[in-house]
Design a protein around this motif. Structure first.
Motif, PDB file in Angstrom:
ATOM      1  N   GLY A   1      -3.126  -7.929  -6.462  1.00  0.00           N
ATOM      2  CA  GLY A   1      -4.102  -8.341  -5.450  1.00  0.00           C
ATOM      3  C   GLY A   1      -5.165  -9.257  -6.021  1.00  0.00           C
TER       4      GLY A   1
ATOM      5  N   ASP B   1       2.887 -10.225  -1.717  1.00  0.00           N
ATOM      6  CA  ASP B   1       2.401  -9.317  -2.768  1.00  0.00           C
ATOM      7  C   ASP B   1       2.905  -7.890  -2.514  1.00  0.00           C
TER       8      ASP B   1
ATOM      9  N   ARG C   1     -10.424   2.021  -9.169  1.00  0.00           N
ATOM     10  CA  ARG C   1     -10.429   0.917  -8.207  1.00  0.00           C
ATOM     11  C   ARG C   1     -11.555   1.014  -7.183  1.00  0.00           C
TER      12      ARG C   1
ATOM     13  N   ARG D   1      -8.878   4.438  -1.452  1.00  0.00           N
ATOM     14  CA  ARG D   1      -7.486   4.551  -0.978  1.00  0.00           C
ATOM     15  C   ARG D   1      -6.976   5.970  -1.119  1.00  0.00           C
TER      16      ARG D   1
HETATM   17 MG   LIG Z   1      -2.404  -4.478  -4.545  1.00  0.00          MG
END
Ligand SMILES: [Mg+2]
Ligand SMILES: Nc1ncnc2c1ncn2[C@@H]1O[C@H](COP(=O)(O)OP(=O)(O)O)[C@@H](O)[C@H]1O
Ligand SMILES: Nc1ccn([C@@H]2O[C@H](COP(=O)(O)OP(=O)(O)O)[C@@H](O)[C@H]2O)c(=O)n1
Length: 191
Positions: A16, A87, A129, A133
């Motif tokens: 990403g 991606d 990150r 998520r």
């Molecule tokens: Mg990604």
């Protein structure tokens, strides 16, 4: 005919991040299959929301009919683009077969950008990150790495056999990786 570059690599390898920089500078439109699936999961009235969430938590791969339709739709709605960075796709044999069935004659795969990176580094990056998520946790990551090793890596090997893989080592800094990625795109432009 859409020009397509598949971007593959283990979770946390930087797909990403690098795709965002390519989109900014090289005229390609970044389409993250994962982002498209997360958007579909939230979409009011989506019949696939629960199924997508189950796969994401489980680190398994959503049926290609859903993912490929989202990708094709996004490409068709993107207007004129030099090409698309797809991606996180194809992630398994079902993805690959489904793409070939649905996109032959509509998209040309220029090459596969493979961001290789040692798994322990990838796992740490995902745990840090900070995007909230539901799959950036030890349990899901274990399964995602399993999926990558057993289902996605064979897809990279398939493209390698056809001479289409451009590997960039991605345990380094973003700047170092991106410098090599620019070189890969320049080499392709010359062909
Ligand atoms: Mg990604
Ligand atoms: N080269 C790098 N060095 C250190 N951290 C990175 C690097 N590339 C990406 N990251 C960070 O690691 C995390 C995962 O990156 P991301 O681009 O989301 O990877 P992927 O899409 O392959 O899962 C993000 O928090 C990102 O900021
Ligand atoms: N082709 C794809 C891509 C992602 N996905 C799902 O979406 C999850 C997250 O994908 P992602 O590309 O956003 O993950 P990262 O590699 O960016 O960490 C995957 O683990 C799968 O559950 C899928 O089912 N099929």
């Amino acid at each position: 005919m859409h020009n397509v570059v598949f971007v593959l690599g283990p979770p946390g390898s930087g797909k990403g991040t690098i795709c965002a920089k390519i989109q900014e500078n090289l005229g390609y439109v970044h389409l993250s299959a994962g982002d498209l699936l997360r958007a579909e999961r939230q979409r009011e009235g989506s019949e696939f929301g629960a199924l997508i969430e189950q796969h994401i938590r489980n680190g398994s791969i959503v049926p290609v009919e859903i993912t490929c339709a989202l990708l094709e739709n996004a490409m068709n709605n993107s207007g004129d683009a030099k090409g698309f960075l797809v991606d996180g796709f194809p992630r398994n044999e079902d993805n690959l077969q489904g793409w070939n069935k649905q996109m032959t004659g509509k998209a040309l795969v220029q090459f596969v950008l493979f961001l290789s990176c040692p798994v322990p580094i990838c796992i740490q990056r995902c745990l840090n990150r900070g995007q909230g998520r539901t799959d950036d946790n030890e349990e899901s990551l274990k399964k995602r790495v399993e999926t990558y090793n057993h289902q996605t890596f064979p897809i990279i090997e398939h493209f390698e056999k056809n001479g289409l893989v451009r590997e960039v080592k991605s345990e380094r800094s973003v700047e170092e990786i991106y410098a090599d990625v620019v070189e890969v795109f320049n080499q392709t432009a010359k062909v």
